[in-house]
Design a protein around this motif. Structure first.
Motif, short mmCIF file in Angstrom:
data_model
loop_
_atom_site.label_atom_id
_atom_site.label_comp_id
_atom_site.label_asym_id
_atom_site.label_seq_id
_atom_site.Cartn_x
_atom_site.Cartn_y
_atom_site.Cartn_z
N GLU A 7 -32.20 8.46 30.93
CA GLU A 7 -30.80 8.05 30.95
C GLU A 7 -29.88 9.25 30.74
O GLU A 7 -28.86 9.40 31.42
CB GLU A 7 -30.52 7.04 29.84
N MET A 10 -29.68 11.25 33.78
CA MET A 10 -28.85 10.60 34.79
C MET A 10 -27.37 10.87 34.49
O MET A 10 -26.58 11.15 35.40
CB MET A 10 -29.12 9.10 34.77
N VAL A 11 -27.01 10.79 33.21
CA VAL A 11 -25.64 11.10 32.80
C VAL A 11 -25.33 12.57 33.14
O VAL A 11 -24.30 12.89 33.74
CB VAL A 11 -25.45 10.86 31.28
N ASP A 13 -26.69 14.52 35.40
CA ASP A 13 -26.58 14.74 36.85
C ASP A 13 -25.26 14.21 37.39
O ASP A 13 -24.64 14.83 38.25
CB ASP A 13 -27.76 14.08 37.57
#
Lengths: 412, 260
Positions: A7, A10-11, A13
């Motif tokens: 997670e 993902m943040v 990126d």
């Protein structure tokens, strides 16, 4: 925690994509064109829902505070503070700091002072009414905040040499003084002004009070941005107060009876600020290392990429050691917050001292590795080296951090 | 308005790609991301569901090895749930086999009003799956949509052409392929990212789709890659020395190419 989870990656990126699209191409305008950073920061907040998350968190906090206050008023025991909701992850704040600092650390300075210092100082010591009046718009960056403590003759000796005053005038106060090096000073909508209550007593014994001011109040002047060595995307200015009249509603906490004479409130704020600097340093170091690795692979001298030379390898290796150490400090901080454990003042100081020094050393070594190109503004390490230096100066100089650490170590 | 979006997970184009010398196909053992071409479909679907005042967006995808990173991106953007068909037998599946699997996965989603796809994937570029999928589902389809509106049980599409666009209509349910760049895909919000992990992700094996192993993968492939060669070197250009007639020679050269 030894690495970012899925997670968090993902943040990272997503934020990186935003920065690559919205900030990197315009970095010249922010660094050299006097374009204030606030609009793009607001866009960042809106894009990732950081504004609505902050608003929701604030709403829940106020609801709890009201319930607690009502219970106290009824003579009952106030309810225990609810633990932070599951899934709260401080990395959601740290990752944008790290990613922004790869490109424009000044933006983090501007953002951090507004949300992290100004909003936090009202939110920690203000009354519920004061919090509702000023904090939500600061947390969402709809309004920009400044936190004014430093003066021309008062830096590290913030309280001792402070000349800014508040004098009682009936039910109101008259504020006077001059502040300098105030981040967001030129554009701030909301200013926390820290000064001494002048009761005609010895300045050393005066209480420290904090007032909230709004831009445009009579007698308040905000200077144009000052020219600085680095952090050009963070507007810094002076404030001049000449008989600014304020009611008690603007005195944070609405009381003059503040713990430790008002000196502890600012100290809490310092501790929070210091841990944020480590995340900033990690961004600067990571970017300098990435740029340096790329340059070492592609810059050819004496018939081979300079990365083949051991003196260059030594620089890269030291940068990587610094990156690992600072990253571990940031991971530790994230894990401590998740566990509900606070950093001590000395720990926060140690974290800041090491990270700030590492960032400056890495950035200057990156300039050295780039040689003549490193000294040119076209190559990004030049800006990062100028920006990194202030990490050793603001939020308490290296020397002040050392004093704080030593004081704790030698405590009886 | 329930919308299904076909979402492909592809090797990150930012990483250097590699071909498997055995199969002569792209290696897919590293990190997979949501194909950028499909982000437009996801965004379009989210906007259409919003405009319709409700409904769910469901992602369907297939992958040989249970990878879900790309799907999570779509869920973080706002899709409500996903169906992923994952089975080792799917390795090497060609376009028609892919369409069969996707059709079976779409069949698992109840009450789908519209199926969106990209026009082509960024790694395979066959551009045939949308039509194959429509045929297998027995649905009408429109390709190359640059704008979609839903009204009166129909989808109204601006269909991109070389000269501009045609306005076409098609009854729902149907399959529409969406061209790249027509909407600005949103960034996943932090809240969306945190919520993505807990959204329903139905992972099916090939057996759950009713398909047999010989209909997909290498076994079911109606195509074979017989060789991979480097693109030919660029030929040397023609150098025109300007002796005062250089401009005329350049014009003549361009005329010959029918460029002016």
């Amino acid at each position: 925690m030894f690495r970012w989870n899925d997670e968090q990656l993902m943040v990272r990126d997503a934020v990186r994509q935003f920065i690559d699209k919205e900030i990197r191409p315009h970095v010249e305008e922010f660094e050299h064109g006097d374009t204030p950073p606030y609009d793009v920061l607001r866009k960042l907040f809106a894009t990732f829902g950081m504004d609505s998350m902050a608003r929701d968190r604030f709403k829940r906090q106020i609801e709890f505070e009201r319930t607690a206050a009502d219970a106290v008023a009824r003579g009952e025991t106030p309810p225990e503070k609810p633990k932070r909701e599951g899934g709260f992850d401080p990395s959601m704040q740290m990752i944008p700091i790290i990613e922004l600092c790869r490109v424009s650390p000044g933006m983090v300075t501007a953002m951090g002072v507004s949300m992290g210092l100004t909003a936090a100082s009202i939110n920690s010591k203000g009354t519920i009414a004061q919090k509702e009046r000023w904090v939500p718009e600061l947390l969402t960056l709809e309004k920009i905040g400044a936190w004014a403590i430093t003066e021309p003759d008062s830096g590290s000796d913030a309280f001792g040499s402070m000349r800014a005053t508040a004098r009682r005038d009936g039910d109101e106060y008259l504020l006077n003084g001059q502040k300098t090096f105030i981040t967001n000073g030129p554009y701030a909508d909301t200013i926390v002004y820290i000064c001494k209550l002048d009761e005609g007593n010895d300045p050393a014994e005066r209480k420290i009070l904090s007032f909230v001011l709004d831009a445009g109040m009579e007698g308040l002047e905000q200077s144009k941005p000052l020219r600085k060595m680095g952090m050009h995307s963070s507007p810094t200015g002076m404030l001049f107060l000449n008989d600014v009249r304020v009611g008690r509603d603007r005195l944070i906490g609405e009381t003059e009876d503040v713990p430790a004479g008002g000196r502890s409130g600012a100290k809490d704020t310092f501790a929070m600020e210091r841990s944020g600097v480590a995340a900033m340093a990690l961004g600067v170091i990571s970017e300098c290392l990435d740029l340096s690795i790329d340059y070492a692979k592609n810059r050819v001298q004496f018939g081979q990429p300079i990365g083949q030379f051991q003196l260059i390898q030594e620089k890269l290796a030291r940068m990587e050691v610094a990156r690992l150490n600072v990253e571990n400090l940031v991971f530790r901080y994230i894990e401590m917050v998740q566990a509900g454990v606070s950093l001590s003042f000395a720990e926060a100081s140690a974290m800041k001292l090491y990270s700030a020094r590492a960032a400056t050393e890495v950035a200057l070594e990156a300039v050295q590795l780039f040689g003549g190109n490193g000294y040119m503004a076209e190559y990004r390490v030049e800006q990062l080296a100028r920006d990194a230096k202030v990490l050793q100066i603001y939020a308490g100089t290296d020397e002040q951090q050392i004093i704080a650490i030593a004081k704790d170590l030698l405590r009886e | 308005m329930n919308i299904v979006v076909c979402a492909k997970q592809i090797p990150d184009p930012a990483e250097p790609g590699e071909l498997d010398p055995e199969t002569k196909t792209l290696k897919r053992d590293g990190k997979l991301i949501l194909d950028e071409s499909d982000m437009y479909g996801v965004e379009m679907a989210l906007q259409l569901a919003d405009n319709a005042g409700g409904g769910e967006v469901t992602l369907v995808s297939m992958a040989p090895d249970n990878k879900v990173d790309g799907i999570r991106t779509g869920l973080a953007m706002g899709a409500a749930k996903a169906v992923l068909v994952s089975d080792p037998a799917l390795a090497g599946t060609d376009a028609l086999g892919t369409a069969k699997v996707l059709a079976a996965a779409v069949g698992k989603v109840e009450g789908a009003d519209l199926v969106l796809t990209a026009t082509e994937s960024s790694d395979g570029y066959t551009g045939t799956v949308p039509e194959q999928l429509a045929e297998l589902l027995g649905l009408p389809s429109v390709t190359f949509a640059k704008h979609i509106e839903i009204a009166d049980g129909k989808v109204k599409v601006q269909r991109q052409t070389d000269a501009g666009y045609d306005e076409v209509e098609c009854p729902l349910p149907c399959v529409v392929s969406v061209t790249a760049g027509v909407v600005e895909p949103r960034y996943p919000s932090f809240k969306g990212i945190m919520a993505a992990k807990s959204k329903p992700l139905d992972q099916l094996a090939l057996a759950d789709t009713g398909l047999e192993a010989d209909q997909v993968g290498w076994a079911g492939g109606g195509q074979e890659i017989v060789g991979v060669e480097d693109a030919p070197e660029r030929e040397a250009g023609e150098i025109i020395e300007d002796d005062g007639t250089g401009a005329e020679k350049i014009v003549a050269y361009l005329e010959n190419l029918k460029l002016v």
